[in-house]
Scaffold this motif. Sequence first.
Motif, short mmCIF file in Angstrom:
data_model
loop_
_atom_site.label_atom_id
_atom_site.label_comp_id
_atom_site.label_asym_id
_atom_site.label_seq_id
_atom_site.Cartn_x
_atom_site.Cartn_y
_atom_site.Cartn_z
N MET A 1 84.92 -0.99 46.48
CA MET A 1 84.58 -0.22 47.32
C MET A 1 83.54 0.00 47.69
O MET A 1 83.06 -0.40 49.03
CB MET A 1 84.44 1.30 46.57
N ARG A 2 82.49 -1.00 47.02
CA ARG A 2 81.38 -1.48 47.49
C ARG A 2 81.34 -2.70 49.17
O ARG A 2 81.14 -2.49 49.54
CB ARG A 2 80.51 -2.27 46.66
N LEU A 3 82.81 -3.67 48.72
CA LEU A 3 82.78 -4.44 49.51
C LEU A 3 83.24 -3.90 50.81
O LEU A 3 83.19 -4.28 52.48
CB LEU A 3 84.50 -5.50 49.21
N ALA A 4 84.39 -3.21 50.79
CA ALA A 4 84.95 -1.98 51.81
C ALA A 4 83.00 -1.28 52.60
O ALA A 4 84.11 -1.48 53.40
CB ALA A 4 85.47 -0.95 51.36
N LEU A 5 82.74 -0.62 52.31
CA LEU A 5 81.47 -0.17 52.48
C LEU A 5 80.55 -0.71 53.61
O LEU A 5 79.91 -0.63 54.48
CB LEU A 5 80.05 0.73 51.26
N ALA A 6 80.00 -1.77 52.91
CA ALA A 6 79.72 -3.53 53.83
C ALA A 6 79.99 -3.66 54.40
O ALA A 6 79.35 -4.28 55.57
CB ALA A 6 79.14 -4.54 52.17
N ALA A 7 81.38 -3.50 54.52
CA ALA A 7 82.64 -3.68 56.01
C ALA A 7 82.21 -2.56 56.72
O ALA A 7 82.22 -3.25 58.00
CB ALA A 7 83.49 -4.32 55.55
N GLY A 8 82.15 -2.09 56.58
CA GLY A 8 82.21 -0.54 57.48
C GLY A 8 81.09 -0.86 57.77
O GLY A 8 81.29 -0.12 59.21
N ALA A 9 80.26 -0.47 57.00
CA ALA A 9 78.73 -0.41 57.87
C ALA A 9 78.17 -1.60 59.44
O ALA A 9 78.18 -0.67 59.75
CB ALA A 9 77.48 -0.40 56.48
N ILE A 10 78.59 -2.70 58.25
CA ILE A 10 79.13 -3.94 59.96
C ILE A 10 79.50 -3.15 61.11
O ILE A 10 79.42 -3.32 61.61
CB ILE A 10 79.40 -5.25 58.78
N VAL A 11 80.77 -2.53 61.13
CA VAL A 11 81.60 -2.26 61.96
C VAL A 11 80.99 -1.12 62.32
O VAL A 11 81.11 -1.20 63.94
CB VAL A 11 83.24 -2.12 60.89
N GLY A 12 80.81 0.03 61.28
CA GLY A 12 80.21 0.92 62.34
C GLY A 12 78.84 1.06 63.08
O GLY A 12 78.44 2.06 64.21
N VAL A 13 78.21 0.07 63.27
CA VAL A 13 77.16 -0.58 64.03
C VAL A 13 77.07 -1.30 65.02
O VAL A 13 76.89 -1.34 66.26
CB VAL A 13 75.99 -1.63 63.03
N LEU A 14 78.54 -2.41 65.07
CA LEU A 14 78.63 -3.53 65.66
C LEU A 14 79.28 -2.79 67.06
O LEU A 14 79.49 -3.20 68.01
CB LEU A 14 79.81 -4.81 65.56
#
Length: 260
Positions: A1-14
């Motif tokens: 889940m932590r990996l998904a949240l980190a990836a999601g944060a990057i995608v959500g900003v980009l």
Amino acid sequence: MRLALAAGAIVGVLAPAVGFFLVQRRMSLIGDGIGHAAFAGVAAGYLLGISPVLTALAASVAAAVAVEWLRGRRRTAGDQALALIFYTGIATGVVLISAAGALNANLFTFLFGSILTVTTSDLALVGSLGIAALALIAFLYRGLVAVSIDDEGARVTGLPVNALNVALAVLTGVTIAVSMRVVGILLIAALMVLPVIAAGRIAWSVRSTILVAMGIGLASALAGLAVSYYADLAPGGAIVLIASAITIITLALPPGHRAA
């Protein structure tokens, strides 16, 4: 889940950062067309036995550059170029998937996203490409804004319009490719556009519109991932529904409403 949240944060900003320039150019739906080209790239990866993420990245960038080449050289109108890529991409994907016999659950993780399939290597790829893309946006910010708002005016002032257009096309392709695991190919275009629409209702300048859109995208991605995790839902759908809800709320604000 932590990996998904980190990836999601990057995608959500980009995604909204790139989407802002597409919305300004009246090309809000280009993400859908390139997403279908990415689908063909995923299918090619399964057929060739190599990483679908890498083949999708190559297909997305190639499709985005092709749309810009067709549009920029007046070979065809922008919507017609997009339609060509859209239908060619989905047809190629269907043919390659059938040839590879890869119509399985793994394919659906690329189409709709999956928080369970984000690995450390995926996060490393998403992080490196996402940070590089954001750095390029920051470096080319003034030029990208100029060509997005007034292409001909930017050309008159001596800006390298063609190079900037190609750079934006590459950024679009990269954004779609790195977002597949989190949001899914079929829904990434919404995360590129909806936060920008919402931000346009409450922001007070070009720069603030981009920053607010990035904030909305980040909030949508993290909240959507959390909801999908606890409710066992597809993350792409949850993320986009939250972004849609925020957009509807901003559209309901009185005309002329802006943040102070």
